[in-house]
Write a protein that holds these residues in place. Structure first.
Motif, PDB file in Angstrom:
ATOM      1  N   PHE A   1       0.851  -1.183   0.000  1.00  0.00           N
ATOM      2  CA  PHE A   1       0.000   0.000   0.000  1.00  0.00           C
ATOM      3  C   PHE A   1       0.889   1.236   0.000  1.00  0.00           C
ATOM      4  O   PHE A   1       1.820   1.329   0.792  1.00  0.00           O
ATOM      5  N   CYS A   2       0.613   2.162  -0.899  1.00  0.00           N
ATOM      6  CA  CYS A   2       1.342   3.426  -0.991  1.00  0.00           C
ATOM      7  C   CYS A   2       0.311   4.535  -0.833  1.00  0.00           C
ATOM      8  O   CYS A   2      -0.460   4.796  -1.764  1.00  0.00           O
ATOM      9  N   THR A   3       0.282   5.172   0.321  1.00  0.00           N
ATOM     10  CA  THR A   3      -0.807   6.099   0.601  1.00  0.00           C
ATOM     11  C   THR A   3      -0.416   7.185   1.588  1.00  0.00           C
ATOM     12  O   THR A   3       0.647   7.114   2.204  1.00  0.00           O
TER      13      THR A   3
ATOM     14  N   ASP B   1      -2.717   6.675   9.950  1.00  0.00           N
ATOM     15  CA  ASP B   1      -3.138   6.298  11.290  1.00  0.00           C
ATOM     16  C   ASP B   1      -3.033   4.789  11.472  1.00  0.00           C
ATOM     17  O   ASP B   1      -3.094   4.013  10.515  1.00  0.00           O
ATOM     18  N   VAL B   2      -2.870   4.367  12.706  1.00  0.00           N
ATOM     19  CA  VAL B   2      -2.661   2.958  13.029  1.00  0.00           C
ATOM     20  C   VAL B   2      -3.837   2.105  12.556  1.00  0.00           C
ATOM     21  O   VAL B   2      -3.641   0.996  12.061  1.00  0.00           O
ATOM     22  N   ALA B   3      -5.054   2.624  12.670  1.00  0.00           N
ATOM     23  CA  ALA B   3      -6.234   1.858  12.251  1.00  0.00           C
ATOM     24  C   ALA B   3      -6.200   1.566  10.752  1.00  0.00           C
ATOM     25  O   ALA B   3      -6.541   0.469  10.320  1.00  0.00           O
ATOM     26  N   SER B   4      -5.787   2.540   9.950  1.00  0.00           N
ATOM     27  CA  SER B   4      -5.698   2.332   8.499  1.00  0.00           C
ATOM     28  C   SER B   4      -4.635   1.300   8.149  1.00  0.00           C
ATOM     29  O   SER B   4      -4.843   0.449   7.282  1.00  0.00           O
ATOM     30  N   ILE B   5      -3.505   1.383   8.816  1.00  0.00           N
ATOM     31  CA  ILE B   5      -2.428   0.425   8.570  1.00  0.00           C
ATOM     32  C   ILE B   5      -2.889  -0.985   8.962  1.00  0.00           C
ATOM     33  O   ILE B   5      -2.714  -1.937   8.200  1.00  0.00           O
TER      34      ILE B   5
ATOM     35  N   HIS C   1      -4.705  -6.409   7.581  1.00  0.00           N
ATOM     36  CA  HIS C   1      -5.762  -7.400   7.778  1.00  0.00           C
ATOM     37  C   HIS C   1      -6.405  -7.815   6.448  1.00  0.00           C
ATOM     38  O   HIS C   1      -6.786  -8.973   6.272  1.00  0.00           O
ATOM     39  N   ALA C   2      -6.496  -6.872   5.504  1.00  0.00           N
ATOM     40  CA  ALA C   2      -7.090  -7.166   4.194  1.00  0.00           C
ATOM     41  C   ALA C   2      -6.149  -7.966   3.303  1.00  0.00           C
ATOM     42  O   ALA C   2      -6.559  -8.481   2.271  1.00  0.00           O
ATOM     43  N   GLY C   3      -4.874  -8.049   3.679  1.00  0.00           N
ATOM     44  CA  GLY C   3      -3.946  -8.857   2.902  1.00  0.00           C
ATOM     45  C   GLY C   3      -2.750  -8.124   2.349  1.00  0.00           C
ATOM     46  O   GLY C   3      -1.993  -8.683   1.554  1.00  0.00           O
ATOM     47  N   ALA C   4      -2.536  -6.877   2.759  1.00  0.00           N
ATOM     48  CA  ALA C   4      -1.342  -6.154   2.297  1.00  0.00           C
ATOM     49  C   ALA C   4      -0.100  -6.779   2.932  1.00  0.00           C
ATOM     50  O   ALA C   4      -0.133  -7.231   4.077  1.00  0.00           O
TER      51      ALA C   4
END
Length: 121
Positions: A80-82, A86-90, A95-98
């Motif tokens: 992911f390049c974004t 925030d910790v929740a986004s990471i 969790h989604a598979g990154a």
């Protein structure tokens, strides 16, 4: 030659990422959103995906969930390049598979290290 799919709605980011990836001897393809990226993956599953989070049509999170459900979709290494930091986004991305997460703006050194960490280069 390994294949890297660059998924970002910004043409500038795609251009910068393409130069970095080709400098690492990776073949590249591009998509402007998650829906286009799924089309590319159906045609040829990449070895790696550089993935933006916020995009029109289908965002990076939805793309990643769909990718991981596809036959062979567990194979590509996804970075992911974004700008989301925030910790929740990471945690949501992982969790989604990154496989890895890098903050924009990124440079050649950072991207090379992340791709080495996940075994792409």
């Amino acid at each position: 030659m390994k294949h890297c799919l660059i998924v970002d709605d910004s043409a500038v980011i795609r251009k910068v990422a393409k130069r970095i990836m080709e400098g690492l001897s990776l073949r590249t393809s591009e998509a402007e959103d998650g829906e286009q990226a799924l089309t590319v993956c159906r045609q040829e599953m990449p070895d790696a995906v550089l993935l933006d989070w916020n995009m029109p049509v289908m965002d990076g999170y939805e793309f990643l969930r769909e990718l991981r459900r596809m036959p062979g979709g567990d194979f590509p290494k996804v970075v992911f390049c974004t700008t989301e930091n925030d910790v929740a986004s990471i945690a949501r991305a992982i969790h989604a598979g990154a496989d890895e997460y890098v903050m924009k703006p990124f440079d050649r050194e950072i991207m090379t290290a992340k791709l080495q960490d996940v075994g792409v280069v």
